[in-house]
Design a protein around this motif. Structure first.
Motif, PDB file in Angstrom:
ATOM      1  N   ILE A   1       0.847  -1.200   0.000  1.00 38.24           N
ATOM      2  CA  ILE A   1       0.000   0.000   0.000  1.00 38.24           C
ATOM      3  C   ILE A   1       0.881   1.248   0.000  1.00 38.24           C
ATOM      4  CG2 ILE A   1      -1.619   1.375   1.372  1.00 38.24           C
ATOM      5  CD1 ILE A   1      -2.932  -1.304   2.178  1.00 38.24           C
ATOM      6  N   LYS A   2       1.891   1.274   0.854  1.00 42.04           N
ATOM      7  CA  LYS A   2       2.795   2.426   0.906  1.00 42.04           C
ATOM      8  C   LYS A   2       3.482   2.643  -0.441  1.00 42.04           C
ATOM      9  CE  LYS A   2       3.752   2.112   5.857  1.00 42.04           C
ATOM     10  NZ  LYS A   2       4.697   1.676   6.879  1.00 42.04           N
ATOM     11  N   GLU A   3       3.931   1.557  -1.075  1.00 40.73           N
ATOM     12  CA  GLU A   3       4.569   1.669  -2.397  1.00 40.73           C
ATOM     13  C   GLU A   3       3.574   2.191  -3.429  1.00 40.73           C
ATOM     14  OE1 GLU A   3       6.151  -2.202  -3.328  1.00 40.73           O
ATOM     15  OE2 GLU A   3       7.561  -2.130  -1.650  1.00 40.73           O
ATOM     16  N   GLY A   4       2.331   1.694  -3.387  1.00 34.21           N
ATOM     17  CA  GLY A   4       1.305   2.128  -4.329  1.00 34.21           C
ATOM     18  C   GLY A   4       0.949   3.594  -4.176  1.00 34.21           C
ATOM     19  N   VAL A   5       0.885   4.067  -2.934  1.00 38.74           N
ATOM     20  CA  VAL A   5       0.609   5.491  -2.693  1.00 38.74           C
ATOM     21  C   VAL A   5       1.766   6.320  -3.242  1.00 38.74           C
ATOM     22  CG1 VAL A   5       0.380   7.245  -0.883  1.00 38.74           C
ATOM     23  CG2 VAL A   5      -0.921   5.112  -0.723  1.00 38.74           C
ATOM     24  N   LYS A   6       2.986   5.841  -2.997  1.00 34.85           N
ATOM     25  CA  LYS A   6       4.171   6.577  -3.447  1.00 34.85           C
ATOM     26  C   LYS A   6       4.249   6.656  -4.969  1.00 34.85           C
ATOM     27  CE  LYS A   6       9.141   6.741  -2.634  1.00 34.85           C
ATOM     28  NZ  LYS A   6      10.277   6.111  -1.956  1.00 34.85           N
ATOM     29  N   ASN A   7       3.915   5.533  -5.658  1.00 33.80           N
ATOM     30  CA  ASN A   7       4.035   5.548  -7.119  1.00 33.80           C
ATOM     31  C   ASN A   7       2.743   5.954  -7.827  1.00 33.80           C
ATOM     32  OD1 ASN A   7       2.357   3.260  -7.463  1.00 33.80           O
ATOM     33  ND2 ASN A   7       4.090   1.854  -7.412  1.00 33.80           N
ATOM     34  N   GLY A   8       1.695   6.272  -7.048  1.00 39.14           N
ATOM     35  CA  GLY A   8       0.474   6.814  -7.628  1.00 39.14           C
ATOM     36  C   GLY A   8      -0.545   5.777  -8.086  1.00 39.14           C
ATOM     37  N   THR A   9      -0.319   4.489  -7.849  1.00 41.24           N
ATOM     38  CA  THR A   9      -1.291   3.478  -8.261  1.00 41.24           C
ATOM     39  C   THR A   9      -2.379   3.261  -7.208  1.00 41.24           C
ATOM     40  OG1 THR A   9       0.075   1.670  -7.403  1.00 41.24           O
ATOM     41  CG2 THR A   9       0.357   2.258  -9.736  1.00 41.24           C
ATOM     42  N   ILE A  10      -2.195   3.854  -6.035  1.00 47.53           N
ATOM     43  CA  ILE A  10      -3.193   3.802  -4.977  1.00 47.53           C
ATOM     44  C   ILE A  10      -3.476   5.223  -4.526  1.00 47.53           C
ATOM     45  CG2 ILE A  10      -3.710   3.041  -2.622  1.00 47.53           C
ATOM     46  CD1 ILE A  10      -1.921   0.629  -3.105  1.00 47.53           C
ATOM     47  N   SER A  11      -4.757   5.533  -4.439  1.00 44.47           N
ATOM     48  CA  SER A  11      -5.180   6.851  -3.988  1.00 44.47           C
ATOM     49  C   SER A  11      -5.848   6.697  -2.619  1.00 44.47           C
ATOM     50  CB  SER A  11      -6.177   7.438  -4.985  1.00 44.47           C
ATOM     51  OG  SER A  11      -6.768   8.596  -4.472  1.00 44.47           O
ATOM     52  N   VAL A  12      -5.399   7.483  -1.662  1.00 42.88           N
ATOM     53  CA  VAL A  12      -5.991   7.463  -0.332  1.00 42.88           C
ATOM     54  C   VAL A  12      -6.617   8.824  -0.082  1.00 42.88           C
ATOM     55  CG1 VAL A  12      -5.588   7.172   2.141  1.00 42.88           C
ATOM     56  CG2 VAL A  12      -4.262   5.821   0.510  1.00 42.88           C
ATOM     57  N   THR A  13      -7.934   8.815   0.151  1.00 39.97           N
ATOM     58  CA  THR A  13      -8.632  10.039   0.531  1.00 39.97           C
ATOM     59  C   THR A  13      -8.909   9.943   2.025  1.00 39.97           C
ATOM     60  OG1 THR A  13     -10.789   9.081   0.021  1.00 39.97           O
ATOM     61  CG2 THR A  13      -9.669  10.282  -1.763  1.00 39.97           C
ATOM     62  N   GLU A  14      -9.707  10.838   2.524  1.00 40.81           N
ATOM     63  CA  GLU A  14      -9.967  10.847   3.966  1.00 40.81           C
ATOM     64  C   GLU A  14     -10.483   9.503   4.476  1.00 40.81           C
ATOM     65  OE1 GLU A  14     -12.504  13.297   7.325  1.00 40.81           O
ATOM     66  OE2 GLU A  14     -12.742  13.821   5.236  1.00 40.81           O
ATOM     67  N   ASN A  15     -11.423   8.897   3.735  1.00 34.97           N
ATOM     68  CA  ASN A  15     -12.000   7.642   4.215  1.00 34.97           C
ATOM     69  C   ASN A  15     -12.077   6.542   3.154  1.00 34.97           C
ATOM     70  OD1 ASN A  15     -13.997   8.858   2.719  1.00 34.97           O
ATOM     71  ND2 ASN A  15     -15.653   8.291   4.090  1.00 34.97           N
ATOM     72  N   LYS A  16     -11.283   6.664   2.087  1.00 34.49           N
ATOM     73  CA  LYS A  16     -11.296   5.647   1.037  1.00 34.49           C
ATOM     74  C   LYS A  16      -9.891   5.353   0.545  1.00 34.49           C
ATOM     75  CE  LYS A  16     -15.841   6.367  -0.880  1.00 34.49           C
ATOM     76  NZ  LYS A  16     -16.632   6.878  -1.971  1.00 34.49           N
ATOM     77  N   LEU A  17      -9.720   4.124   0.158  1.00 34.64           N
ATOM     78  CA  LEU A  17      -8.487   3.666  -0.464  1.00 34.64           C
ATOM     79  C   LEU A  17      -8.911   3.129  -1.832  1.00 34.64           C
ATOM     80  CD1 LEU A  17      -5.806   1.855   1.497  1.00 34.64           C
ATOM     81  CD2 LEU A  17      -6.270   1.144  -0.818  1.00 34.64           C
ATOM     82  N   GLU A  18      -8.423   3.730  -2.904  1.00 38.93           N
ATOM     83  CA  GLU A  18      -8.858   3.338  -4.235  1.00 38.93           C
ATOM     84  C   GLU A  18      -7.674   2.879  -5.068  1.00 38.93           C
ATOM     85  OE1 GLU A  18     -11.003   6.648  -5.845  1.00 38.93           O
ATOM     86  OE2 GLU A  18     -12.538   6.547  -4.306  1.00 38.93           O
ATOM     87  N   THR A  19      -7.884   1.722  -5.727  1.00 40.10           N
ATOM     88  CA  THR A  19      -6.864   1.185  -6.612  1.00 40.10           C
ATOM     89  C   THR A  19      -7.485   0.151  -7.524  1.00 40.10           C
ATOM     90  OG1 THR A  19      -4.706   0.105  -6.722  1.00 40.10           O
ATOM     91  CG2 THR A  19      -6.181  -0.645  -4.987  1.00 40.10           C
ATOM     92  N   ASN A  20      -6.855  -0.066  -8.661  1.00 40.71           N
ATOM     93  CA  ASN A  20      -7.207  -1.167  -9.548  1.00 40.71           C
ATOM     94  C   ASN A  20      -6.184  -2.278  -9.434  1.00 40.71           C
ATOM     95  OD1 ASN A  20      -9.536   0.052 -10.583  1.00 40.71           O
ATOM     96  ND2 ASN A  20      -8.340   1.245 -12.042  1.00 40.71           N
ATOM     97  N   ASN A  21      -5.261  -2.130  -8.494  1.00 40.00           N
ATOM     98  CA  ASN A  21      -4.166  -3.091  -8.321  1.00 40.00           C
ATOM     99  C   ASN A  21      -4.656  -4.447  -7.844  1.00 40.00           C
ATOM    100  OD1 ASN A  21      -2.372  -1.085  -8.906  1.00 40.00           O
ATOM    101  ND2 ASN A  21      -1.275  -1.158  -6.976  1.00 40.00           N
ATOM    102  N   THR A  22      -3.978  -5.472  -8.347  1.00 37.21           N
ATOM    103  CA  THR A  22      -3.973  -6.782  -7.717  1.00 37.21           C
ATOM    104  C   THR A  22      -2.623  -6.871  -7.081  1.00 37.21           C
ATOM    105  OG1 THR A  22      -5.428  -7.709  -9.405  1.00 37.21           O
ATOM    106  CG2 THR A  22      -4.102  -9.266  -8.145  1.00 37.21           C
ATOM    107  N   PHE A  23      -2.568  -7.237  -5.816  1.00 34.45           N
ATOM    108  CA  PHE A  23      -1.330  -7.232  -5.055  1.00 34.45           C
ATOM    109  C   PHE A  23      -0.706  -8.617  -5.045  1.00 34.45           C
ATOM    110  CE2 PHE A  23      -4.142  -4.009  -3.395  1.00 34.45           C
ATOM    111  CZ  PHE A  23      -3.323  -2.897  -3.281  1.00 34.45           C
ATOM    112  N   ASP A  24       0.617  -8.674  -5.170  1.00 36.08           N
ATOM    113  CA  ASP A  24       1.354  -9.927  -5.004  1.00 36.08           C
ATOM    114  C   ASP A  24       1.921  -9.932  -3.605  1.00 36.08           C
ATOM    115  OD1 ASP A  24       0.988 -11.101  -7.530  1.00 36.08           O
ATOM    116  OD2 ASP A  24       2.525  -9.805  -8.396  1.00 36.08           O
ATOM    117  N   ILE A  25       1.322 -10.752  -2.747  1.00 34.51           N
ATOM    118  CA  ILE A  25       1.761 -10.827  -1.348  1.00 34.51           C
ATOM    119  C   ILE A  25       2.549 -12.099  -1.167  1.00 34.51           C
ATOM    120  CG2 ILE A  25       0.990 -11.009   1.031  1.00 34.51           C
ATOM    121  CD1 ILE A  25      -1.399  -9.346   0.317  1.00 34.51           C
TER     122      ILE A  25
END
Length: 165
Positions: free
Chosen positions: A141-165
């Motif tokens: 999530i931190k990497e996605g926010v940093k590279n712009g693939t995840i958007s965090v607003t006040e109460n939402k986390l938005e992404t089209n990502n599928t994560f490889d955990i």
């Protein structure tokens, strides 16, 4: 003596909306190889367990309170390592733990959990695995926010990502 080998298994996962309330949005993790989300797996483990079902119901009720009032820091016990967002939602006088990622007062990601029979979660292979999964997801999530693939607003986390955990 052979060096110890570490095996890393990657699984694809998605973020799934559980509940969007005024003061907190609840998400959970869905591994694409599994039929249940992480929170559903936790729930299903204890729903028919005579000993732990009452504690499970208190946790579920408390999650409703969190949705209404927010994921306030005082509701959780810090777990994981410094700098990550891993927390446990304990029930008073119970060994049942639900592990979560508390990103803010308004965003909570529900993980999995179990019975804490050891002093530290690290001493339980099962509980340690749940915490490690959340720590890895937190990093992604931190990497996605940093590279712009995840958007965090006040109460939402938005992404089209599928994560490889």
């Amino acid at each position: 003596m052979q060096p110890k080998q570490t095996i890393i298994i990657m699984s694809e996962a998605e973020l799934v909306l559980v509940e969007e309330a005024k003061n907190c949005t609840l998400y959970t993790i869905q591994f694409l190889s599994e039929s249940d989300t992480e929170f559903e797996a936790f729930y299903n483990k204890f729903k028919d367990d005579l000993e732990f079902n009452p504690d499970l119901m208190r946790i579920v009720g408390f999650l409703g309170k969190i949705a209404d009032s927010g994921a306030l820091e005082r509701f959780f016990r810090p777990e994981g390592k410094m700098g990550d967002h891993v927390v446990a939602l304990p029930v008073v006088k119970s060994r049942l733990r639900l592990y979560c990622l508390r990103l803010s007062d308004k965003i909570l990601i529900l993980g999995n959990g179990g019975v804490k029979n050891t002093k530290r979660y690290e001493d339980s292979r099962e509980l340690n695995g749940y915490v490690l999964t959340l720590q890895n997801f937190d990093k992604l999530i931190k990497e996605g926010v940093k590279n712009g693939t995840i958007s965090v607003t006040e109460n939402k986390l938005e992404t089209n990502n599928t994560f490889d955990i």
